[in-house]
Design an enzyme around this catalytic site. Structure first.
Site, PDB file in Angstrom:
ATOM      1  CE1 TYR A   1      39.381 -33.631  17.455  1.00 48.22           C
ATOM      2  CE2 TYR A   1      38.739 -33.605  15.144  1.00 48.22           C
ATOM      3  CZ  TYR A   1      38.536 -34.046  16.439  1.00 48.22           C
ATOM      4  OH  TYR A   1      37.494 -34.893  16.734  1.00 48.22           O
TER       5      TYR A   1
ATOM      6  CB  SER B   1      37.514 -37.858  14.259  1.00 50.21           C
ATOM      7  OG  SER B   1      36.830 -36.923  13.439  1.00 50.21           O
TER       8      SER B   1
END
Length: 270
Positions: A145, A132
């Site tokens: 995360y 990401s």
């Protein structure tokens, strides 16, 4: 002879878009997911095989992959299964943090570990992992995360060193915001009243210009590039928003970028 890719998390979003793209390009696709009985679209594509795989279940990971390798000569593994845990650390339980790492990090490692002996024997193969932009730039209220995605970036770079002698490549695809149902299916958001305004400001910032956000099919094209090009390259930044923000961080430097982003989120001029 057709090549074969195994994809985790293929039931929706980027995973499904990637499965459809590779199938359309003539690849054999092993599309794995936790609940294959619910899949109605991929099962209708001739060169797609749907298999059960929960990356948090070590026994099932081993069983499914070893079964797949008895019938398919896998060339690429796309580790895509994952979800987002959003919220301030003080609101996150040990169980939620452990689940986040078990899925996003340890699940990737479990799958890769099963394939390494096979790839070493054939002296080729590629691991591609969905990380990401949040694995290159940390984001507010995403500490758990972010930690998993930064871990995957570091792990992938280290593995690229470890496996190079056998002709095995390790790559990451780091997208920004993908316009999917990720927020409904694959997001666990934990609220805390002290951070409510920060959360609103962050979402408004990320969604300020939706023209820069990506459809899953666009990111799938980057996965295909990573799987088929001849570049000795680990990281592929995917999506206009990710490309612009990462380029800004490189130009500005880590600390200036962080301070500027904090200013934007608080409404102050950077």
């Amino acid at each position: 002879m057709s090549k074969t890719i195994l994809i985790t998390g293929a039931s929706s979003g980027l995973g499904k878009a990637t499965a459809k793209l590779f199938a359309a390009q003539g690849w054999n696709v092993l599309a794995t997911m936790r609940n294959p009985d619910k899949e109605a679209e991929l099962t209708q594509i001739a060169n797609v095989t749907v298999l059960p795989l929960d990356v948090t279940n070590a026994a099932q990971v081993s069983e499914t992959i070893q079964q797949a390798l008895t019938t398919h000569d896998v060339d690429v593994v796309f580790n895509n299964a994952g979800y987002g845990l959003m919220g301030p650390l003080e609101a996150l339980s040990d169980e939620k943090i452990q689940r986040q790492f078990d899925t996003n990090v340890f699940g990737v490692m479990r799958v890769a570990r099963e394939f390494i002996p096979f790839f070493k024997k054939k002296r080729s193969g590629r691991f591609i992992t969905t990380t990401s932009l949040a694995g290159l730039i940390s984001m507010p209220l995403n500490s758990a995360y972010n930690a998993t995605k930064w871990a995957l970036e570091g792990w992938s770079e280290a593995m690229a060193y470890d496996l190079a002698a056998w002709g095995i490549q390790v790559k990451t695809v780091a997208p920004g915001v993908i316009l999917t149902d990720f927020g409904l299916r694959s997001m666990d958001a934990v609220a805390h009243p002290d951070y409510e305004q920060l959360g609103k400001d962050f979402i408004a910032f990320m969604m300020a210009d939706t023209s820069k956000l990506s459809q899953p099919e666009q990111i799938a094209q980057v996965v295909y590039e990573a799987a088929t090009d001849d570049k000795n390259q680990v990281r592929y930044i995917a999506g206009k928003d990710a490309e612009e923000m990462y380029a800004a961080r490189l130009v500005q430097g880590n600390e200036h970028f962080r301070i500027a982003l904090a200013g934007k989120l608080s409404g102050r001029a950077a």
